[in-house]
Design a protein around this motif. Structure first.
Motif: not given
Length: 559
Positions: A409-416, A431-438
């Motif tokens: 969660e911490k890493t994803l928040h930073s990446l977004k 950044t809301e795209d699930p594929q991008w997030q994964e």
């Protein structure tokens, strides 16, 4: 209803189950058909079978099996609070449609086919991306295997698929054995020089029949590019002699006891590209290309049975045949009717792996508790009347620990935030795209996964058995990587626990985050006692509390 009436109903149900080709039976959903065959012939099955697992256990189990990690704490709360009667079906469908599912299958099949070998000619990243893309597209299993066994490494688009053959350097012993083990469920190694001394089903002609598909092929290295690919000669026969009986034999390419595949008449010019120094020869007729066709041919039932057995083992904790690569008459499937049903369904649904996993996940068999019912006898594992414990793979363990500690969660928040800053117009939407997030998370945290694979991974044939080593214990106890995830930072688990005021709140957040369930009264009391004995909610005491949960047996297994 009297006893005689009950017996008649049971007999009628058994008759319907036994005749699986009846139209009535065919209309029943596959997961219900599976359940009707599990336990057939065992009069004590229902008495000894475990009750359905509770929602928390099911959520954790199926999320691990289908996406390779535990659910987030928010997902746990949402699922436990959901009052929908079909929420388990909705969950399974949602997980199967997620990008994480394709990644999970990438890990699973990479391990199955390459067995954690070191890279030689095809980079693992290219091969794994090929697998992930294939599973994201829900590519049929026979199509995927056909691509893998037919690629020669010359075309950049299909080159990653050639890893199975190229990274084994086309060594006859290694490739022939692994074709049998991985795709047919039969380890024919000991049938190379003679009929197998212990397995009557494994004959020398079986081994050399597989070898005949590739005995004309060779590893070619381009002198300019240094790239390896597969060359092939137009001639070359396979003959063998038993070292025991001195009996001689010969064979054309064949799949076990299926008919031999005869070569066509040799043309006047048998080559598209003739053999020459530093030249990759290409024959008009390729025996190697017949391998992919023969392996995936509908008549090759062993190929079909092997994959459903492996998928069953993935979901249920053991195969209908165990070990997975020792299929023979003296080691038959524990439930032949069930195996036949799964195999027929695979063919009928055009080798759709995603559909097969869905139906398995929806069965009562899969959703049973791992606790033996009260007053019930401890059942045989082959009965599948109780859910079996499954040790987490290195990849599952890594992603689950990162999820539990809040690192993902911490890493994803930073990446977004970074992406939104870099692209002010479209970054936030992207950044809301699930594929991008994964994909972004995977790229950012893949080194952590590699560290777990290095410590917990087993090179060679995989097993469902759990056997911890001293290095693994030290990695979890003193490893700097895991310890760094426990330091309070932003909104990670330890930081969240530090903000809570009561021991009950701490226990609740800890158990939901790590074990995907609520703590019971005893566990709440244990957390309270620990916090009273230590310096209340100091960083060190909370870090030790989280570490103890992560290092526990409950976390290490999927149950």
């Amino acid at each position: 209803m009297n006893l005689r009436s009950i017996q008649r109903v049971v007999c009628l149900a058994t008759l319907i189950v036994a005749v699986t080709d009846l139209p009535l039976f065919a209309k029943i959903p596959l997961h219900q058909q599976i359940d009707s065959l599990v336990g057939v012939g065992n009069e004590q099955f229902e008495k000894n079978a475990s009750k359905p697992a509770d929602d928390a256990t099911f959520l954790r189990r199926v999320t691990l099996d289908l996406t390779g990690t535990i659910p987030s704490v928010d997902e746990v709360r949402a699922f436990l609070n959901d009052q929908s009667t079909d929420k388990r079906t909705q969950l399974v469908d949602r997980l199967l449609a997620s990008p994480e599912h394709a990644r999970r299958l990438q890990y699973f099949f990479d391990t199955m086919m390459m067995e954690r070998r070191r890279d030689k000619y095809i980079p693992a990243a290219q091969w794994r991306n090929y697998l992930r893309t294939s599973f994201s597209e829900n590519k049929p299993w026979d199509v995927l295997v056909h691509e893998i066994l037919s690629a020669d490494g010359t075309d950049e688009k299909t080159r990653p698929a050639a890893k199975f053959l190229l990274d084994r350097e086309l060594k006859a012993e290694e490739v022939t054995r692994d074709l049998g083990r991985v795709f047919l469920g039969r380890d024919l190694q000991c049938a190379q020089c003679h009929d197998h001394p212990n397995v009557n089903d494994y004959l020398q002609r079986h081994y050399h029949g597989l070898n005949a598909f590739l005995n004309r092929s060779y590893l070619f290295k381009d002198p300019k590019t240094k790239k390896a690919s597969i060359g092939e000669k137009a001639e070359g026969l396979v003959s063998f002699t038993s070292v025991f009986t001195k009996e001689e034999g010969k064979t054309a390419p064949r799949m076990l006891d299926l008919p031999e595949i005869a070569d066509p008449p040799m043309p006047k010019d048998p080559y598209k590209v003739k053999p020459a120094k530093n030249v990759r020869s290409v024959p008009v007729y390729s025996r190697r290309l017949q391998l992919a066709n023969a392996m995936t041919n509908p008549t090759n039932v062993a190929f079909q049975q092997n994959i459903v057995n492996r998928l069953w083992a993935m979901m249920m904790g053991r195969g209908l045949v165990e070990p997975l690569d020792m299929w023979h008459a003296d080691n038959p499937p524990s439930n032949p009717k069930l195996l036949n049903l799964l195999t027929e369904s695979l063919r009928k649904n055009k080798y759709n792996i995603r559909l097969m996993l869905r139906e398995m996940a929806l069965t009562k068999t899969y959703q049973r508790s791992s606790h033996v019912a009260k007053d019930a006898k401890i059942p045989e594992e082959t009965s599948f009347s109780v859910a079996l414990l499954k040790p987490l793979s290195p990849e599952q363990l890594a992603w689950s620990m990162m999820q539990a500690t809040g690192l993902t969660e911490k890493t994803l928040h930073s990446l977004k935030a970074k992406q939104s800053k870099a692209d002010a117009k479209k970054g936030q939407k992207k950044t809301e795209d699930p594929q991008w997030q994964e994909e972004a998370l995977h790229d950012a945290l893949s080194r952590n996964v590699t560290a777990f694979v290095t410590t917990f991974g087993i090179v060679g044939a995989q097993t469902s058995q759990f056997d911890a080593s001293a290095n693994q214990a030290l990695f979890l106890r003193n490893g700097l990587l895991l310890q760094s995830w426990l330091v309070p930072s932003k909104n990670n688990l330890t930081a969240r626990l530090k903000k809570l005021k009561t021991s009950d709140q701490i226990a609740e957040e800890l158990y939901l985050s790590v074990f995907s369930r609520h703590p019971n009264k005893i566990e709440k009391a244990q957390v309270a006692a620990y916090l009273n004995e230590t310096q209340a909610q100091s960083n060190q005491s909370l870090q030790q509390l989280v570490w103890a949960a992560l290092a526990s047996d409950e976390f290490r297994f999927n149950h």
